[in-house]
Motif scaffolding. Structure first.
Motif, PDB file in Angstrom:
ATOM      1  N   TRP A  89    -138.439   4.500  30.852  1.00 26.11           N
ATOM      2  CA  TRP A  89    -139.417   4.114  31.878  1.00 26.11           C
ATOM      3  C   TRP A  89    -139.387   2.609  32.093  1.00 26.11           C
ATOM      4  O   TRP A  89    -139.444   2.136  33.229  1.00 26.11           O
ATOM      5  N   GLN A  90    -139.275   1.855  31.015  1.00 26.56           N
ATOM      6  CA  GLN A  90    -139.232   0.397  31.139  1.00 26.56           C
ATOM      7  C   GLN A  90    -137.971  -0.045  31.882  1.00 26.56           C
ATOM      8  O   GLN A  90    -138.048  -0.908  32.749  1.00 26.56           O
ATOM      9  N   ARG A  91    -136.841   0.538  31.538  1.00 20.22           N
ATOM     10  CA  ARG A  91    -135.581   0.183  32.211  1.00 20.22           C
ATOM     11  C   ARG A  91    -135.642   0.485  33.703  1.00 20.22           C
ATOM     12  O   ARG A  91    -135.030  -0.208  34.509  1.00 20.22           O
ATOM     13  N   ARG A  92    -136.365   1.559  34.053  1.00 20.24           N
ATOM     14  CA  ARG A  92    -136.462   1.972  35.459  1.00 20.24           C
ATOM     15  C   ARG A  92    -137.712   1.414  36.139  1.00 20.24           C
ATOM     16  O   ARG A  92    -138.150   1.944  37.155  1.00 20.24           O
ATOM     17  N   ASP A  93    -138.282   0.339  35.585  1.00 21.78           N
ATOM     18  CA  ASP A  93    -139.469  -0.298  36.152  1.00 21.78           C
ATOM     19  C   ASP A  93    -140.619   0.701  36.299  1.00 21.78           C
ATOM     20  O   ASP A  93    -141.213   0.825  37.357  1.00 21.78           O
ATOM     21  N   TRP A  94    -140.904   1.423  35.206  1.00 19.94           N
ATOM     22  CA  TRP A  94    -141.999   2.371  35.112  1.00 19.94           C
ATOM     23  C   TRP A  94    -141.872   3.528  36.105  1.00 19.94           C
ATOM     24  O   TRP A  94    -142.844   3.988  36.676  1.00 19.94           O
ATOM     25  N   LYS A  95    -140.650   3.992  36.245  1.00 20.69           N
ATOM     26  CA  LYS A  95    -140.365   5.214  37.003  1.00 20.69           C
ATOM     27  C   LYS A  95    -139.778   6.219  36.012  1.00 20.69           C
ATOM     28  O   LYS A  95    -139.069   5.871  35.074  1.00 20.69           O
ATOM     29  N   ASN A  96    -140.065   7.508  36.257  1.00 22.75           N
ATOM     30  CA  ASN A  96    -139.517   8.533  35.373  1.00 22.75           C
ATOM     31  C   ASN A  96    -138.095   8.901  35.824  1.00 22.75           C
ATOM     32  O   ASN A  96    -137.558   8.292  36.765  1.00 22.75           O
ATOM     33  N   ALA A  97    -137.506   9.895  35.185  1.00 25.29           N
ATOM     34  CA  ALA A  97    -136.135  10.278  35.506  1.00 25.29           C
ATOM     35  C   ALA A  97    -135.997  10.782  36.938  1.00 25.29           C
ATOM     36  O   ALA A  97    -134.908  10.722  37.520  1.00 25.29           O
ATOM     37  N   LYS A  98    -137.094  11.269  37.517  1.00 27.68           N
ATOM     38  CA  LYS A  98    -137.078  11.730  38.915  1.00 27.68           C
ATOM     39  C   LYS A  98    -137.358  10.591  39.899  1.00 27.68           C
ATOM     40  O   LYS A  98    -137.561  10.832  41.080  1.00 27.68           O
ATOM     41  N   LYS A  99    -137.420   9.364  39.354  1.00 25.26           N
ATOM     42  CA  LYS A  99    -137.693   8.155  40.146  1.00 25.26           C
ATOM     43  C   LYS A  99    -139.105   8.131  40.727  1.00 25.26           C
ATOM     44  O   LYS A  99    -139.366   7.464  41.706  1.00 25.26           O
ATOM     45  N   GLU A 100    -140.008   8.874  40.096  1.00 27.12           N
ATOM     46  CA  GLU A 100    -141.420   8.875  40.478  1.00 27.12           C
ATOM     47  C   GLU A 100    -142.171   7.929  39.553  1.00 27.12           C
ATOM     48  O   GLU A 100    -141.760   7.744  38.397  1.00 27.12           O
TER      49      GLU A 100
END
Length: 160
Positions: A89-100
């Motif tokens: 989540w941190q790597r994806r700027d607090w987005k989950n694997a579904k980009k939500e």
């Protein structure tokens, strides 16, 4: 110092009034067992937010760096660390694997900050299966959630 923490959250409706409970235990150098209970109730929140708050409250009350073993019946909390969801989540700027957007980012960030000085591990326990301290935390959480409405706190970060 090694601290064993049991935690639980409760929500009467989801969302609805909620509460958390935590029991912290440690044994000092003289062999004396010390125990502290924490709980608080909120007027409008969710079960997952209370699960997170129980761990946050426990860690935030520690006055020095500790080795902390957190026992929780929340797979949401335990798996977030044991399965490394939080780092993703941190790597994806607090987005989950579904980009939500990840739910409860305010509490996840607060929990990470509370963990910083400590060496924290998470252990999942089956809820309502007779584990004494898990049952105690459940009692504390439910009691806090069902306290008189005028005594309940506002969960500032909660949005429907």
């Amino acid at each position: 110092m090694r601290v064993i923490v049991f935690t639980d959250g409760s929500s009467r409706g989801n969302p609805g009034p909620g509460g958390y409970g935590a029991v912290l235990r440690y044994t000092d150098a003289a062999g004396t067992l010390h125990e502290r209970e924490l709980s608080a109730g909120y007027a409008h929140t969710t079960n997952n937010r209370m699960e997170l708050m129980s761990v946050i409250a426990a860690l935030e009350c520690l006055r020095r760096p500790c080795e902390v073993e957190v026992h929780s019946d929340s797979q949401y909390v335990v798996n977030a660390f044991n399965k490394h969801w939080v780092s993703g989540w941190q790597r994806r700027d607090w987005k989950n694997a579904k980009k939500e957007p990840v739910k409860n980012p305010d509490l996840w960030k607060r929990l990470l900050k509370a963990m910083e000085p400590h060496d924290v591990s998470f252990v999942w326990v089956r809820g309502h299966a007779g584990a004494e301290l898990n049952e105690r935390c459940d009692h504390l959480a439910v009691k806090a959630a069902t306290a008189p409405k005028a005594t309940l706190l506002t969960d500032e970060g909660f949005t429907d």
